[in-house]
Design a protein around this motif. Structure first.
Motif, PDB file in Angstrom:
ATOM      1  N   PRO A 228       0.820  -1.219   0.000  1.00  0.00           N
ATOM      2  CA  PRO A 228       0.000   0.000   0.000  1.00  0.00           C
ATOM      3  C   PRO A 228       0.851   1.265   0.000  1.00  0.00           C
ATOM      4  CG  PRO A 228       0.285  -0.766   2.230  1.00  0.00           C
ATOM      5  CD  PRO A 228       1.081  -1.702   1.358  1.00  0.00           C
ATOM      6  N   SER A 229       0.275   2.344  -0.489  1.00  0.00           N
ATOM      7  CA  SER A 229       0.895   3.649  -0.243  1.00  0.00           C
ATOM      8  C   SER A 229       0.367   4.139   1.101  1.00  0.00           C
ATOM      9  CB  SER A 229       0.489   4.628  -1.343  1.00  0.00           C
ATOM     10  OG  SER A 229      -0.902   4.870  -1.259  1.00  0.00           O
ATOM     11  N   LYS A 230       1.004   5.173   1.637  1.00  0.00           N
ATOM     12  CA  LYS A 230       0.511   5.747   2.902  1.00  0.00           C
ATOM     13  C   LYS A 230      -0.910   6.281   2.699  1.00  0.00           C
ATOM     14  CE  LYS A 230       4.185   5.680   5.759  1.00  0.00           C
ATOM     15  NZ  LYS A 230       5.310   6.557   5.619  1.00  0.00           N
ATOM     16  N   TRP A 231      -1.166   6.785   1.510  1.00  0.00           N
ATOM     17  CA  TRP A 231      -2.494   7.330   1.218  1.00  0.00           C
ATOM     18  C   TRP A 231      -3.546   6.208   1.242  1.00  0.00           C
ATOM     19  CZ3 TRP A 231      -5.210  11.397   1.642  1.00  0.00           C
ATOM     20  CH2 TRP A 231      -6.386  11.582   0.906  1.00  0.00           C
ATOM     21  N   ASP A 232      -3.192   5.043   0.597  1.00  0.00           N
ATOM     22  CA  ASP A 232      -4.101   3.878   0.648  1.00  0.00           C
ATOM     23  C   ASP A 232      -4.436   3.546   2.101  1.00  0.00           C
ATOM     24  OD1 ASP A 232      -3.920   3.482  -2.087  1.00  0.00           O
ATOM     25  OD2 ASP A 232      -2.323   1.979  -1.926  1.00  0.00           O
ATOM     26  N   HIS A 233      -3.367   3.557   2.907  1.00  0.00           N
ATOM     27  CA  HIS A 233      -3.527   3.148   4.304  1.00  0.00           C
ATOM     28  C   HIS A 233      -4.461   4.114   5.048  1.00  0.00           C
ATOM     29  CE1 HIS A 233      -2.338   0.985   7.884  1.00  0.00           C
ATOM     30  NE2 HIS A 233      -2.282   2.158   8.493  1.00  0.00           N
ATOM     31  N   LEU A 234      -4.266   5.407   4.810  1.00  0.00           N
ATOM     32  CA  LEU A 234      -5.127   6.408   5.473  1.00  0.00           C
ATOM     33  C   LEU A 234      -6.578   6.229   5.042  1.00  0.00           C
ATOM     34  CD1 LEU A 234      -3.183   9.781   5.425  1.00  0.00           C
ATOM     35  CD2 LEU A 234      -3.836   8.412   7.414  1.00  0.00           C
ATOM     36  N   CYS A 235      -6.776   6.045   3.717  1.00  0.00           N
ATOM     37  CA  CYS A 235      -8.154   5.881   3.199  1.00  0.00           C
ATOM     38  C   CYS A 235      -8.796   4.644   3.821  1.00  0.00           C
ATOM     39  CB  CYS A 235      -8.158   5.737   1.682  1.00  0.00           C
ATOM     40  SG  CYS A 235      -7.634   7.230   0.858  1.00  0.00           S
ATOM     41  N   HIS A 236      -7.996   3.558   3.925  1.00  0.00           N
ATOM     42  CA  HIS A 236      -8.465   2.297   4.524  1.00  0.00           C
ATOM     43  C   HIS A 236      -9.016   2.565   5.935  1.00  0.00           C
ATOM     44  CE1 HIS A 236      -8.288  -1.905   5.611  1.00  0.00           C
ATOM     45  NE2 HIS A 236      -7.137  -1.846   6.258  1.00  0.00           N
ATOM     46  N   PHE A 237      -8.288   3.329   6.724  1.00  0.00           N
ATOM     47  CA  PHE A 237      -8.708   3.561   8.108  1.00  0.00           C
ATOM     48  C   PHE A 237      -9.826   4.598   8.216  1.00  0.00           C
ATOM     49  CE2 PHE A 237      -6.844   0.737  10.975  1.00  0.00           C
ATOM     50  CZ  PHE A 237      -5.945   0.080  10.156  1.00  0.00           C
ATOM     51  N   PHE A 238      -9.818   5.609   7.362  1.00  0.00           N
ATOM     52  CA  PHE A 238     -10.938   6.567   7.411  1.00  0.00           C
ATOM     53  C   PHE A 238     -12.237   5.879   7.000  1.00  0.00           C
ATOM     54  CE2 PHE A 238      -7.690  10.062   7.336  1.00  0.00           C
ATOM     55  CZ  PHE A 238      -7.996  10.499   8.612  1.00  0.00           C
ATOM     56  N   LYS A 239     -12.141   5.001   6.002  1.00  0.00           N
ATOM     57  CA  LYS A 239     -13.327   4.242   5.599  1.00  0.00           C
ATOM     58  C   LYS A 239     -13.799   3.362   6.770  1.00  0.00           C
ATOM     59  CE  LYS A 239     -14.372   4.699   1.119  1.00  0.00           C
ATOM     60  NZ  LYS A 239     -15.702   5.127   0.699  1.00  0.00           N
ATOM     61  N   ALA A 240     -12.828   2.680   7.426  1.00  0.00           N
ATOM     62  CA  ALA A 240     -13.194   1.778   8.534  1.00  0.00           C
ATOM     63  C   ALA A 240     -13.857   2.557   9.672  1.00  0.00           C
ATOM     64  CB  ALA A 240     -11.962   1.044   9.040  1.00  0.00           C
ATOM     65  N   MET A 241     -13.453   3.798   9.873  1.00  0.00           N
ATOM     66  CA  MET A 241     -14.083   4.616  10.922  1.00  0.00           C
ATOM     67  C   MET A 241     -15.545   4.892  10.597  1.00  0.00           C
ATOM     68  SD  MET A 241     -11.250   7.400  11.950  1.00  0.00           S
ATOM     69  CE  MET A 241     -11.914   8.189  13.379  1.00  0.00           C
ATOM     70  N   ARG A 242     -15.867   4.849   9.297  1.00  0.00           N
ATOM     71  CA  ARG A 242     -17.272   5.071   8.903  1.00  0.00           C
ATOM     72  C   ARG A 242     -17.990   3.741   8.688  1.00  0.00           C
ATOM     73  NH1 ARG A 242     -15.396   9.271   5.138  1.00  0.00           N
ATOM     74  NH2 ARG A 242     -16.177   8.005   3.426  1.00  0.00           N
ATOM     75  N   GLY A 243     -17.329   2.642   9.069  1.00  0.00           N
ATOM     76  CA  GLY A 243     -17.955   1.329   8.941  1.00  0.00           C
ATOM     77  C   GLY A 243     -17.959   0.816   7.514  1.00  0.00           C
ATOM     78  N   GLU A 244     -17.115   1.413   6.646  1.00  0.00           N
ATOM     79  CA  GLU A 244     -17.103   0.993   5.236  1.00  0.00           C
ATOM     80  C   GLU A 244     -15.774   0.334   4.893  1.00  0.00           C
ATOM     81  OE1 GLU A 244     -17.733   4.617   3.106  1.00  0.00           O
ATOM     82  OE2 GLU A 244     -19.569   5.046   4.214  1.00  0.00           O
ATOM     83  N   ARG A 245     -15.782  -0.435   3.799  1.00  0.00           N
ATOM     84  CA  ARG A 245     -14.542  -1.080   3.355  1.00  0.00           C
ATOM     85  C   ARG A 245     -14.008  -0.358   2.132  1.00  0.00           C
ATOM     86  NH1 ARG A 245     -14.536  -7.212   3.804  1.00  0.00           N
ATOM     87  NH2 ARG A 245     -13.768  -6.640   5.839  1.00  0.00           N
ATOM     88  N   LEU A 246     -12.690  -0.121   2.107  1.00  0.00           N
ATOM     89  CA  LEU A 246     -12.059   0.575   0.987  1.00  0.00           C
ATOM     90  C   LEU A 246     -12.107  -0.314  -0.261  1.00  0.00           C
ATOM     91  CD1 LEU A 246     -10.190   3.081   0.268  1.00  0.00           C
ATOM     92  CD2 LEU A 246      -8.272   1.511   0.664  1.00  0.00           C
ATOM     93  N   PRO A 247     -12.651   0.195  -1.380  1.00  0.00           N
ATOM     94  CA  PRO A 247     -12.574  -0.607  -2.604  1.00  0.00           C
ATOM     95  C   PRO A 247     -11.141  -0.536  -3.136  1.00  0.00           C
ATOM     96  CG  PRO A 247     -13.812   1.447  -2.969  1.00  0.00           C
ATOM     97  CD  PRO A 247     -13.280   1.502  -1.580  1.00  0.00           C
ATOM     98  N   HIS A 248     -10.350  -1.573  -2.909  1.00  0.00           N
ATOM     99  CA  HIS A 248      -8.936  -1.545  -3.287  1.00  0.00           C
ATOM    100  C   HIS A 248      -8.549  -2.956  -3.722  1.00  0.00           C
ATOM    101  CE1 HIS A 248      -4.615  -1.277  -3.003  1.00  0.00           C
ATOM    102  NE2 HIS A 248      -4.681   0.010  -2.726  1.00  0.00           N
ATOM    103  N   GLU A 249      -7.938  -3.073  -4.895  1.00  0.00           N
ATOM    104  CA  GLU A 249      -7.685  -4.420  -5.437  1.00  0.00           C
ATOM    105  C   GLU A 249      -6.720  -5.251  -4.599  1.00  0.00           C
ATOM    106  OE1 GLU A 249      -4.469  -2.658  -8.684  1.00  0.00           O
ATOM    107  OE2 GLU A 249      -6.183  -3.890  -9.347  1.00  0.00           O
TER     108      GLU A 249
END
Ligand SMILES: Nc1ncnc2c1ncn2[C@@H]1O[C@H](COP(=O)(O)OP(=O)(O)OP(=O)(O)O)[C@@H](O)[C@H]1O
Length: 328
Positions: A228-249
């Motif tokens: 992952p990039s750091k940006w991927d990682h941040l998006c992953h956790f911000f999504k998880a805070m909203r109860g959602e899963r990051l669409p990432h291959e």
């Protein structure tokens, strides 16, 4: 019924008053006479719970946050004593993962009209946990997270400084090579910032990182992004805070009962916020470790109708309708 009530009077936000008297009275109004014990900085509740189970208590009620619930859970592991939960913490992730409402009267209604079920715990090397193991960046950042949390309670300037130290550590953290084995099978080498092994769907700052994780399926959910990039990682956790899963291959979720992790160089590890050292680590599920009182699907419907603000997590269909409710 022989019942012990373990209260952490300091759980929850700094401005929260001590609700011990209200809790005792609310339980008495429902016919639950419990022996009251309070935790202290040196007694997190584990010994108090183990002692009660040994003395034959049928129910141990814990009123506190995730840290206190986890300590009491450890004290009750592999006993016939039922754990009852009154969520009083800042985040209340364990209660949310079990659909136990934050509202005091509904939590007590759950103790009276709920049902008991067996739930899993996890073991990371020799440490028992309820929610999650984090390997990598998160474990490195956890001390700053705790300092920010404490600082917000006591000293805003200290919280501000810890927050910036955390950002610095985040920026400096590099991807690590890691070998992951699930149930003894070898996986390919990964390049990761972090791997999480989840028993419960929710942990930390209300991260719903494994929304499909069930605490009664005899498995742990392993979640990571490969390369992952750091940006991927941040998006992953911000999504998880909203109860959602990051669409990432390259976002992977696996389910296993035993997970072995090695990394080069070693990565730091935490379990439910407690620092455990560095990899290598073996994480296993401990199936049916704990009896917990949870709402029935009918109670969940009643709570939803009462329009509480609490987000239910869909575990209802896997919660035990065939077991008798706890009589008081
Ligand atoms: N009587 C007490 N006085 C001061 N600290 C206490 C006392 N009893 C327990 N503690 C401390 O409380 C902490 C556990 O707090 P707990 O996790 O229950 O609440 P929280 O952090 O507000 O909630 P959450 O974990 O849900 O966000 C432990 O660090 C423990 O040492």
């Amino acid at each position: 019924m022989n019942t012990r009530l373990i209260i952490n009077p300091t759980s929850g936000p700094a401005d929260k008053p001590d609700l011990s008297t209200e809790i005792v009275e609310a339980l008495q109004n429902q016919g639950i006479e419990a022996e009251l014990c309070t935790t202290s900085p040196d007694e997190d509740g584990e010994r108090l719970a183990a002692e009660a189970a040994k003395a034959g208590a049928e129910l141990v009620i814990v009123a506190g946050g995730d840290g206190t619930i986890e300590a009491v859970a450890r004290g009750l592991m592999h006993t016939q004593t039922v754990l009852g939960i009154i969520p009083m913490g800042t985040r209340n992730n364990i209660a949310a993962s079990l659909n136990i409402p934050n509202d005091l009267s509904q939590a007590i209604q759950t103790l009276v009209e709920g049902t008991r079920g067996r739930f899993d715990m996890g073991k990371a090397n020799n440490h028992y946990f309820v929610e999650v193991v984090g390997v990598g960046l998160e474990a490195t950042l956890f001390p700053w997270g705790d300092e920010v949390k404490e600082g917000i309670k006591k000293n805003y300037w200290a919280a501000f400084k810890s927050f910036f130290s955390g950002i610095q550590a985040f920026l400096q953290f590099k991807q690590h090579r890691l070998v992951l084995r699930l149930d003894g099978k070898r996986m390919r080498r990964l390049r990761i910032l972090q791997v999480n092994i989840c028993n419960s769907p929710r942990y930390g700052v209300q991260f719903t990182l494994a929304p499909d994780a069930k605490m009664n399926d005899g498995k742990l959910d392993v979640v990571y992004i490969d390369n992952p990039s750091k940006w991927d990682h941040l998006c992953h956790f911000f999504k998880a805070m909203r109860g959602e899963r990051l669409p990432h291959e390259r976002l992977n979720v696996h389910r296993a009962a035993k997970i072995d992790i090695k990394s080069y160089p070693p990565l730091e590890v935490h379990a439910d916020g407690q620092y455990l050292g560095v990899t290598p680590i073996t994480v296993e599920v401990i199936p049916d470790a704990l009896l917990i009182c949870v709402p029935t699907p009918e109670l969940l419907l009643k709570f939803a109708d009462a329009n509480n603000s609490y987000g239910l997590t869909e575990q209802a269909d896997s919660i035990f309708t065939d077991l008798p409710s706890i009589s008081v």
